[in-house]
Design a protein around this motif. Structure first.
Motif, PDB file in Angstrom:
ATOM      1  N   PHE A 467      -0.098  -9.792   1.509  1.00  0.00           N
ATOM      2  CA  PHE A 467      -0.124  -8.626   0.626  1.00  0.00           C
ATOM      3  C   PHE A 467       1.217  -8.524  -0.083  1.00  0.00           C
ATOM      4  N   THR A 469       3.313  -5.184  -2.795  1.00  0.00           N
ATOM      5  CA  THR A 469       3.147  -3.900  -3.481  1.00  0.00           C
ATOM      6  C   THR A 469       3.239  -4.022  -4.989  1.00  0.00           C
ATOM      7  N   ALA A 472      -0.619  -6.756  -5.109  1.00  0.00           N
ATOM      8  CA  ALA A 472      -1.479  -6.601  -3.931  1.00  0.00           C
ATOM      9  C   ALA A 472      -2.272  -7.837  -3.575  1.00  0.00           C
TER      10      ALA A 472
END
Length: 481
Positions: A467, A469, A472
């Motif tokens: 993953f 931020t 994603a």
């Protein structure tokens, strides 16, 4: 879906008597990507960030990385061009003279395409020489939707061709749901006119016949295989895991091979430890000894069953992960996802029997404290370890590290990269160091074992996170310890 961890294996293809001869060797690349700074603080560079949509790869985990001709090949179980069923991606510097320019250029080498075709790739195994095939397993797909083994040829012009070399059925001697990387098995032929044939050993979790806890299988090539052309390979089961509480284990992970050809691996559950739930047992370590040159059968031996506490009262690890290795000292090293004094997992060592003895001895190399001691050393190592020329171990933890929670999950922290330096006598304790704590923007939740290169000036790690931020979809990174 359980994340298998990466373990790339290289073999060399040579010409012998007019035919290509397959020779298994250790993974070794002397020059990688960029010169390595000497005596510098650890540095991480994000080479590529995957988008979180079906046209791009998503969330590399388990299978992730191979390195061929200055290009990285990364498998993602999600994304791809067809129905979000995964793909294999090629990442290469945009400018050969300036490899530090990021992001790297991405191209799709293969995409999962159900129904009928393979999808959800789980792990990569590479072959060097001539066209350079990438072999990888898919957990689903094929006519029986029981998984497949794919071959992707990297052609001289950089393009790829893809074909399925085996479709699993889960019937009889053919297992189902292959997991993890393929491990080189015995090869034969190449002398006195004998046909060349080679094999891989793999793990599977399914099958409609007797195995209810998975099996170990052999994937055998046809005689004189031409790696540049499609061919049909066959499978046979070496060992079925039939009892959830059996001493031999349940649900095998990928495996490793020593110089004598013995295969070592772990099972996620099973064994004699006091586990709980539908799959009892805390996991095992096993060995498979190949038959002698004159013929015969493989011999399966259970080496160790993980316990809650050892006989000496110390806390043992629980639920071993993929990524077991044979260390430079000949002993086995690996990780458990849980267990240890703090319950966050351990790095373990399984020492070979002393002369005249038969019992292997398991000890803790490092016990992850997580947040218990405020060290931020990580939680849940689940990819095993790699080892450099100096004997230093490297690995990742899925969570823990920096005091952040980028996705609101229960476990704090976005994961770490760590090293363990062996003790120098008279010291007996390995020295642990956190090389990197992920924060989300540089990646989060690493679920692949790093690919290690011993460069002229030091060590370089290439890894992936599942993953991030930013987009994603996960990242591919380069870390200089």
């Amino acid at each position: 879906m359980y994340s298998d961890q990466h373990r790339a294996t290289l073999v060399r293809a040579e010409r012998h008597g007019g035919r290509r001869r397959i020779v298994f060797t250790a993974a070794s690349v002397l020059a990688i990507l960029v010169p390595v700074p000497v005596a510098a603080a650890p540095s991480l560079l994000t080479l590529f960030t995957f988008n979180s949509h079906a046209l791009d790869g998503m969330r590399p985990q388990g299978a992730a990385i191979a390195y061929i001709n200055n290009a990285i090949y990364a498998a993602t179980p999600y994304g791809g061009t067809t129905s979000n069923h995964g793909g294999v991606y090629k990442l290469k510097p945009k400018l050969q003279s300036a490899p530090l320019v990021v992001p790297w250029k991405e191209a799709l080498a293969w995409s999962g395409a159900p129904p009928g075709a393979a999808y959800w790739p789980t792990d990569i195994t590479t072959v060097r020489g001539g066209p350079m095939p990438i072999f990888f397993t898919t957990a689903s797909g094929g006519p029986a939707d029981s998984g497949s083994i794919m071959q992707t040829d990297v052609l001289p012009n950089g393009t790829t061709s893809n074909f399925q070399i085996h479709n699993f059925t889960g019937i009889g001697s053919d297992p189902a749901v292959p997991v993890g990387a393929l491990t080189p098995g015995p090869s034969s032929g190449g002398t006195n006119g004998a046909p060349v044939q080679f094999s891989f050993v793999g793990a599977a979790w399914g099958g409609s016949s007797a195995p209810v806890c998975g099996s170990i299988y052999v994937l055998a090539s046809p005689p004189n295989p031409d790696l540049a052309q499609p061919s049909t390979w066959t499978t046979s089961i070496l060992h079925p895991f039939t009892q959830p509480k059996g001493a031999d284990g349940c649900l095998p992970n990928d495996m490793t091979r020593d110089k004598d050809g013995t295969i070592y691996g772990t099972t996620m559950f099973g064994g004699t430890g006091d586990g709980a739930g539908a799959l009892p047992g805390l996991g095992t370590v096993f060995a498979l000894t190949p038959p002698p040159a004159g013929g015969g059968s493989w011999v399966f031996t259970s080496l160790y069953s993980f316990q809650n506490t050892r006989a000496d009262g110390s806390w043992d690890g629980n639920y071993p992960t993929p990524g077991l290795i044979v260390g430079k000292d000949g002993n086995l090293y690996g990780t458990t996802r849980d267990g240890g004094y703090y319950g966050n997992g351990i790095v373990f060592k399984l020492r070979r029997p002393a002369p005249g003895q038969t019992a292997w001895t398991e000890t803790t190399v490092y016990d992850f404290a997580g947040d218990a001691l405020g060290t931020g050393d990580g939680i849940h190592p689940q990819t095993g370890v790699v080892q450099d020329k100096q004997g230093v171990l490297y690995g990742v933890t899925y969570s823990g590290g920096a005091p952040i929670n980028p996705f609101g999950l229960t476990a704090p922290g976005a994961g770490t990269v760590f090293s363990l330096t062996p003790p120098t006598a008279p010291a007996k304790t390995w020295a642990e160091a956190v090389l990197w704590r992920f924060t989300g923007t540089d990646g989060a939740y690493p679920a692949t074992r790093p690919l290690l290169f011993n460069g002229v000036n030091g060590t370089v790690l290439i890894g992936a996170t599942s993953f991030d931020t930013v987009k994603a979809g996960g990242t591919v990174y380069r870390l200089v310890p």
